[in-house]
Design a protein around this motif. Structure first.
Motif, PDB file in Angstrom:
ATOM      1  N   ALA A 276       0.822  -1.215   0.000  1.00 25.39           N
ATOM      2  CA  ALA A 276       0.000   0.000   0.000  1.00 25.39           C
ATOM      3  C   ALA A 276       0.858   1.268   0.000  1.00 25.39           C
ATOM      4  CB  ALA A 276      -0.965  -0.022   1.184  1.00 25.39           C
ATOM      5  N   PRO A 277       1.898   1.374   0.886  1.00 23.08           N
ATOM      6  CA  PRO A 277       2.741   2.579   0.815  1.00 23.08           C
ATOM      7  C   PRO A 277       3.460   2.748  -0.518  1.00 23.08           C
ATOM      8  CG  PRO A 277       3.045   1.473   2.913  1.00 23.08           C
ATOM      9  CD  PRO A 277       2.222   0.564   2.069  1.00 23.08           C
ATOM     10  N   VAL A 278       3.925   1.637  -1.108  1.00 16.30           N
ATOM     11  CA  VAL A 278       4.606   1.750  -2.399  1.00 16.30           C
ATOM     12  C   VAL A 278       3.658   2.294  -3.458  1.00 16.30           C
ATOM     13  CG1 VAL A 278       5.598   0.416  -4.294  1.00 16.30           C
ATOM     14  CG2 VAL A 278       6.385   0.024  -1.968  1.00 16.30           C
ATOM     15  N   ALA A 279       2.431   1.776  -3.488  1.00 20.43           N
ATOM     16  CA  ALA A 279       1.453   2.273  -4.460  1.00 20.43           C
ATOM     17  C   ALA A 279       1.153   3.749  -4.223  1.00 20.43           C
ATOM     18  CB  ALA A 279       0.167   1.450  -4.372  1.00 20.43           C
ATOM     19  N   ILE A 280       1.029   4.147  -2.953  1.00 18.88           N
ATOM     20  CA  ILE A 280       0.732   5.539  -2.640  1.00 18.88           C
ATOM     21  C   ILE A 280       1.890   6.445  -3.054  1.00 18.88           C
ATOM     22  CG2 ILE A 280       0.283   7.166  -0.775  1.00 18.88           C
ATOM     23  CD1 ILE A 280      -2.068   5.362  -1.466  1.00 18.88           C
ATOM     24  N   VAL A 281       3.124   6.031  -2.746  1.00 17.74           N
ATOM     25  CA  VAL A 281       4.286   6.822  -3.169  1.00 17.74           C
ATOM     26  C   VAL A 281       4.311   6.950  -4.684  1.00 17.74           C
ATOM     27  CG1 VAL A 281       6.803   6.860  -3.279  1.00 17.74           C
ATOM     28  CG2 VAL A 281       5.674   6.280  -1.141  1.00 17.74           C
ATOM     29  N   ALA A 282       4.019   5.841  -5.378  1.00 17.41           N
ATOM     30  CA  ALA A 282       3.995   5.880  -6.843  1.00 17.41           C
ATOM     31  C   ALA A 282       2.905   6.828  -7.336  1.00 17.41           C
ATOM     32  CB  ALA A 282       3.772   4.476  -7.398  1.00 17.41           C
ATOM     33  N   GLY A 283       1.737   6.804  -6.696  1.00 19.18           N
ATOM     34  CA  GLY A 283       0.667   7.712  -7.087  1.00 19.18           C
ATOM     35  C   GLY A 283       1.029   9.160  -6.847  1.00 19.18           C
ATOM     36  N   VAL A 284       1.677   9.450  -5.725  1.00 22.82           N
ATOM     37  CA  VAL A 284       2.134  10.814  -5.444  1.00 22.82           C
ATOM     38  C   VAL A 284       3.116  11.278  -6.520  1.00 22.82           C
ATOM     39  CG1 VAL A 284       3.483  12.224  -3.840  1.00 22.82           C
ATOM     40  CG2 VAL A 284       1.712  10.693  -2.963  1.00 22.82           C
ATOM     41  N   SER A 285       4.008  10.369  -6.937  1.00 25.92           N
ATOM     42  CA  SER A 285       4.975  10.709  -7.988  1.00 25.92           C
ATOM     43  C   SER A 285       4.270  10.965  -9.324  1.00 25.92           C
ATOM     44  CB  SER A 285       6.002   9.586  -8.139  1.00 25.92           C
ATOM     45  OG  SER A 285       6.723   9.399  -6.937  1.00 25.92           O
ATOM     46  N   ALA A 286       3.279  10.122  -9.665  1.00 28.07           N
ATOM     47  CA  ALA A 286       2.536  10.321 -10.915  1.00 28.07           C
ATOM     48  C   ALA A 286       1.819  11.666 -10.909  1.00 28.07           C
ATOM     49  CB  ALA A 286       1.538   9.180 -11.105  1.00 28.07           C
ATOM     50  N   ALA A 287       1.249  12.035  -9.754  1.00 29.31           N
ATOM     51  CA  ALA A 287       0.573  13.326  -9.656  1.00 29.31           C
ATOM     52  C   ALA A 287       1.563  14.479  -9.797  1.00 29.31           C
ATOM     53  CB  ALA A 287      -0.179  13.417  -8.323  1.00 29.31           C
ATOM     54  N   ALA A 288       2.736  14.334  -9.188  1.00 27.31           N
ATOM     55  CA  ALA A 288       3.738  15.405  -9.253  1.00 27.31           C
ATOM     56  C   ALA A 288       4.172  15.676 -10.681  1.00 27.31           C
ATOM     57  CB  ALA A 288       4.937  15.039  -8.386  1.00 27.31           C
ATOM     58  N   ARG A 289       4.234  14.629 -11.516  1.00 29.12           N
ATOM     59  CA  ARG A 289       4.621  14.839 -12.913  1.00 29.12           C
ATOM     60  C   ARG A 289       3.584  15.661 -13.660  1.00 29.12           C
ATOM     61  NH1 ARG A 289       6.055   9.370 -12.619  1.00 29.12           N
ATOM     62  NH2 ARG A 289       4.194   8.778 -13.806  1.00 29.12           N
ATOM     63  N   ARG A 290       2.364  15.724 -13.166  1.00 29.35           N
ATOM     64  CA  ARG A 290       1.307  16.520 -13.789  1.00 29.35           C
ATOM     65  C   ARG A 290       1.131  17.867 -13.092  1.00 29.35           C
ATOM     66  NH1 ARG A 290       0.440  16.365 -18.335  1.00 29.35           N
ATOM     67  NH2 ARG A 290      -1.753  16.945 -18.172  1.00 29.35           N
ATOM     68  N   GLY A 291       2.098  18.259 -12.263  1.00 28.84           N
ATOM     69  CA  GLY A 291       2.012  19.548 -11.586  1.00 28.84           C
ATOM     70  C   GLY A 291       1.055  19.538 -10.417  1.00 28.84           C
ATOM     71  N   ILE A 292       0.868  18.375  -9.783  1.00 25.43           N
ATOM     72  CA  ILE A 292      -0.049  18.237  -8.648  1.00 25.43           C
ATOM     73  C   ILE A 292       0.762  17.765  -7.443  1.00 25.43           C
ATOM     74  CG2 ILE A 292      -2.130  17.111  -7.786  1.00 25.43           C
ATOM     75  CD1 ILE A 292      -2.686  16.462 -10.863  1.00 25.43           C
ATOM     76  N   LEU A 293       0.941  18.642  -6.463  1.00 23.45           N
ATOM     77  CA  LEU A 293       1.707  18.293  -5.269  1.00 23.45           C
ATOM     78  C   LEU A 293       0.754  17.766  -4.208  1.00 23.45           C
ATOM     79  CD1 LEU A 293       4.249  18.260  -3.521  1.00 23.45           C
ATOM     80  CD2 LEU A 293       3.764  20.636  -2.908  1.00 23.45           C
ATOM     81  N   VAL A 294       0.865  16.467  -3.902  1.00 23.07           N
ATOM     82  CA  VAL A 294       0.045  15.830  -2.870  1.00 23.07           C
ATOM     83  C   VAL A 294       0.925  15.643  -1.644  1.00 23.07           C
ATOM     84  CG1 VAL A 294      -1.449  13.897  -2.275  1.00 23.07           C
ATOM     85  CG2 VAL A 294      -1.273  14.650  -4.643  1.00 23.07           C
ATOM     86  N   LYS A 295       0.484  16.187  -0.522  1.00 17.73           N
ATOM     87  CA  LYS A 295       1.321  16.206   0.678  1.00 17.73           C
ATOM     88  C   LYS A 295       1.112  14.952   1.512  1.00 17.73           C
ATOM     89  CE  LYS A 295       1.271  21.239   0.858  1.00 17.73           C
ATOM     90  NZ  LYS A 295       0.865  22.422   1.639  1.00 17.73           N
ATOM     91  N   GLY A 296       1.413  13.796   0.945  1.00 22.63           N
ATOM     92  CA  GLY A 296       1.362  12.573   1.707  1.00 22.63           C
ATOM     93  C   GLY A 296       0.366  11.574   1.168  1.00 22.63           C
ATOM     94  N   GLY A 297       0.428  10.355   1.760  1.00 22.25           N
ATOM     95  CA  GLY A 297      -0.438   9.279   1.297  1.00 22.25           C
ATOM     96  C   GLY A 297      -1.867   9.418   1.767  1.00 22.25           C
ATOM     97  N   GLY A 298      -2.068   9.937   2.986  1.00 20.73           N
ATOM     98  CA  GLY A 298      -3.420  10.096   3.510  1.00 20.73           C
ATOM     99  C   GLY A 298      -4.310  10.931   2.619  1.00 20.73           C
ATOM    100  N   PRO A 299      -3.879  12.139   2.221  1.00 22.67           N
ATOM    101  CA  PRO A 299      -4.714  12.950   1.326  1.00 22.67           C
ATOM    102  C   PRO A 299      -5.004  12.271  -0.005  1.00 22.67           C
ATOM    103  CG  PRO A 299      -3.057  14.325   2.363  1.00 22.67           C
ATOM    104  CD  PRO A 299      -2.732  12.912   2.729  1.00 22.67           C
ATOM    105  N   LEU A 300      -4.016  11.520  -0.545  1.00 23.29           N
ATOM    106  CA  LEU A 300      -4.253  10.851  -1.824  1.00 23.29           C
ATOM    107  C   LEU A 300      -5.320   9.774  -1.676  1.00 23.29           C
ATOM    108  CD1 LEU A 300      -3.069  10.968  -4.751  1.00 23.29           C
ATOM    109  CD2 LEU A 300      -1.807   8.902  -4.147  1.00 23.29           C
TER     110      LEU A 300
END
Length: 799
Positions: A276-300
């Protein structure tokens, strides 16, 4: 130790380093035929991880909570008691690695409230006998007389002592245009002085003033938000008792405690701890590439489940910047010349309204002249001499000081009702016309809201501090479900909490006044490019690209990430279940079980890493240069649309010969400019756009509009010819209707095309106009106005 080193050497990272080092050293000793040393080294790695884990488990149990950590603790403790040191260090290594990953995924990229507190007023200029003294804002007492300098911030709440003050209150109210206050008005701390220096009498201390209240609201909202429950912990509520029951049964039925340990080792929930953390980190990274800064796994994770969206209006759904809406001409030069003179004078002003007028002149390619003897009157306007003519620009009180004509008074009232701002222009003492300014709906806002509806968002609410009539005009254009207008920061928090009670809720905003509501929402989203730093600090997610449609992308990424994390968790638990049964039957000893668990871990982690791809696929785009070229074509045609309306308004008035000449000029412009433009779009551009958009016939509606434009142009040609032949009043009425219809459909058509261009523009395209909204007269316009009180919106605020 420097701050960067302290940030790097966190307790979880130190534990991971200890576990990894002990595992490697012990493996080396085991390969060197030193089993006793290997066991000792592995024990040295297990103990600190286990101790840390026991503390965390006890703390959770005291709070009435439990999770996957308990199984890991039992596995490591059992391994030590039964001498299965290799199995224990493998579990310790996996647990420490998962903790670091989860910490990285959930760690916020800032200190709470740093920017909000940093912006708070700190100093004030207090009047004393003999002059001014600079004092800390905490030293200000009720009744003190303070001076607020140009560009300075109002330090505490107070009453205005001078005749006028011009304040930028965008950070507090969302009002994009500066507001003029008169003597006795109550001014709020945190507002910026956009005019000349003025004096106030303090009515509150710093701690009791408006800005400090907003800071307290943000702190209270964040403290009151319920903690997010990890995906892993939710599934642990089922997995934990099943594991303990199976381990106990294996021990009881076999009489061998090693079987129970083997069950615990195989059951060590690394799919939960890691996948679960690996998927969340990967999702945060995917969002960052689109100019979307997600401040952690909980908000995502929370974003994936939202059903209600609350938008602030100004700066979020609208551009938050003034833009020329139309030019009203009454006397003297034509519209283009009025704009050129106004922009030439405004070159000498640094005010945002002046910048908007200059932008409009540059879009039209107007040549500006230099001005002489320029004078700017605080809160009123600017005057100067241009090419030998005396030009005055500003509010009606300055431009028509003696007596304002009825049309000007009516225009000022109408602009105020609509939430617009009228900037009047006088040439050599004669009131020649006005520039109507407004905040406009973002180009991508309608498309973004439609996409959010398709994504399953069931309720969209618009929340604003502006007047109700202005907010409702924007809401009607966008089709939101509910409008909440004239709301203070406290009211916004109440609105967010009320929506949260019904469904998971996102709040989107960009101003200081939005920060408390952002902190109170399940997920707060800040527009980070031009938004206040306070909003970005209080938010869980920041859109670093100034495009509202990225919110839909963020929700899609969050849902895909959660789906992949859930797949990984369930698959890992299923495989672990098979291994647990094998261990209970004695087919898997603890070390073999640990290795089997490692294989399961690799499989689920590889699956979790699929979240690195945002899943959108390749999107066909127009080159940025072509997008700018298409936008420029519509901007160039905008004056012709203004000319159509002006001619329609004047039909039946004035000199018949002059009117016939104007109709002939319009007919020629339609034949030589508009119809060739539409023909080229229909035959060359739109077939290509259809290929980019996909679908059976995506340009059908636009093509139908083309046909209607051609039909109206032909009708105008015939009616204009009849008017030249001296046809009567009935013909003029039909001619006026046709001109109004043609102007309206062209504005709507250009707006529709601009939205399509923007939707398939490359990353460098389309963004130029996002800061300023649609092309002039693009159909969807809205403005903001300040809430009620002893204030009024000035026609031409000063720098």
């Amino acid at each position: 130790m420097t701050r960067s080193i302290r940030d790097l050497l966190t307790p979880s990272r130190l534990l991971l380093g200890v576990a990894a080092g002990s595992f490697a050293a012990g493996l080396g000793a085991w390969l060197a035929a030193e089993p006793a040393l290997a066991d000792w080294l592995w024990t040295a790695g297990i103990v600190p991880v286990l101790a840390s884990l026991v503390v965390a488990v006890v703390r959770d149990l005291l709070r009435g909570e439990t999770g996957v950590d308990l199984i890991a603790a039992l596995s490591m403790a059992g391994a030590l008691l039964l001498g299965e040191h290799l199995a224990g260090i493998v579990v310790a290594l996996m647990y420490a690695g998962g903790t670091v990953l989860e910490e990285y995924a959930q760690r916020r990229a800032r200190q709470e409230l740093t920017a909000l507190l940093g912006r708070a007023p700190r100093l004030a200029w207090r009047e004393r006998e003999g002059g001014l003294e600079e004092v800390p804002v905490e030293a200000v007492r009720v009744g003190d007389r303070l001076v607020v300098r140009s560009g300075g911030m109002v330090p505490v709440d107070g009453l205005l002592l001078d005749e006028a003050a011009l304040l930028d209150e965008a950070a507090l109210t969302g009002e994009p245009l500066p507001v003029r206050h008169g003597t006795g008005a109550r001014l709020r701390s945190g507002s910026l002085n956009a005019g000349q220096p003025f004096r106030i009498a303090a009515t509150a201390t710093a701690a009791a003033s408006t800005y400090a209240g907003i800071v307290r609201l943000v702190e209270a909202a964040q403290a009151g938000k319920a903690p997010f429950m990890r995906l892993a912990d939710r599934y642990a509520l089922l997995f934990l008792p099943a594991t303990l029951l199976l381990a106990g049964a294996a021990w009881l039925l076999s009489g061998d405690p090693t079987r129970a340990l083997a069950v615990l080792v195989v059951a060590t929930p690394c799919p939960l701890i890691l996948a679960a953390p690996v998927a969340i980190v990967a999702g945060v990274s995917a969002a960052a590439r689109r100019g979307i800064l997600v401040k952690g796994g909980g908000p995502l994770e929370a974003l994936a489940g939202v059903r209600t969206l609350i938008f602030d209006k100004t700066g979020t759904l609208t551009t938050g910047r003034a833009r020329l809406l139309r030019i009203e001409r009454r006397e003297g030069p034509e519209q283009e010349e009025l704009l050129r003179l106004a922009a030439s004078l405004d070159q000498f002003s640094g005010h945002p309204m002046a910048a908007a007028i200059l932008d409009a002149a540059r879009e039209r390619g107007l040549r500006l002249s230099s001005a002489e003897a320029v004078q700017e009157a605080p809160g009123a306007g600017i005057a100067g001499r241009i090419e030998g003519r005396e030009v005055r620009l500003g509010g009606l009180a300055l431009v028509a000081a003696d007596a304002a004509p009825p049309w000007a008074t009516a225009l000022a009232r109408r602009a105020d009702r609509e939430g617009h701002s009228a900037v009047f222009l006088a040439i050599d003492g004669v009131l020649a016309g006005a520039l109507v300014m407004a905040d406009q709906i973002r180009m991508e806002s309608p498309r973004a809201l439609r996409a959010l509806r398709r994504a399953g968002i069931g309720r969209i609410v618009m929340l604003s501090g502006d007047r109700r009539d202005v907010a409702e005009a924007v809401a009607a254009a966008l089709g939101v479900d509910t409008v909440l207008a004239e709301r203070s920061p406290e009211d916004k928090i109440d609105a967010v909490r009320a929506e949260r009670a019904e469904a998971p809720t996102v709040m989107v905003g960009d101003g200081v006044n939005d920060a408390p509501a952002l902190a109170a929402a399940d997920v707060g989203v800040a527009m980070g490019v031009r938004g206040a730093a306070a909003a970005s600090e209080a938010a869980d997610m920041v859109l670093l690209v100034d495009r509202l449609d990225r919110l839909g992308e963020a929700i899609a990424i969050a849902r895909r990430t959660r789906r992949i994390a859930l797949q990984s968790v369930l698959a890992g638990m299923a495989l672990s279940g098979v291994g647990m049964i094998a261990a209970a039957l004695g087919w898997l000893p603890p070390v073999a079980g640990a290795l089997a668990q490692e294989a399961i871990d690799v499989a689920v982690i590889l699956n979790a890493l699929r979240a690195l791809v945002d899943g959108r696929g390749r999107v066909a785009l127009l080159p940025p240069a072509r997008v700018r070229e298409l936008e420029a074509e519509h901007v160039a045609l905008a004056p012709l649309l203004d000319r159509m309306r002006r001619t329609a308004d004047r039909l039946g008035e004035g000199d018949g010969a002059a009117l016939a000449g104007e109709l002939a000029a319009l007919e020629r412009a339609l034949r030589e400019q508009v119809l060739p433009h539409e023909r080229d779009d229909e035959t060359r551009l739109h077939p290509r756009l259809a290929g980019l958009l996909g679908g059976r016939d995506p340009m059908a509606a636009i093509s139908r509009t083309h046909r209607e434009i051609v039909h109206l142009a032909r009708r105008f040609h015939r009616l204009a010819g009849d008017a030249a032949d001296g046809e009567g009043a009935e013909n003029l009425i039909e001619l006026r209707r046709t001109l109004y219809a043609l102007e309206a459909i062209l504005r709507l058509h250009f707006a529709q095309e601009d939205e399509i261009y923007d939707s398939i523009a490359g990353e460098a395209g389309g963004g130029r106009r996002l800061a300023g909204g649609s092309a002039p007269g693009a159909g969807e316009q809205a403005a903001t106005a300040a809430p009620g009180g002893p204030q009024r919106r000035e026609g031409r605020p000063l720098a």
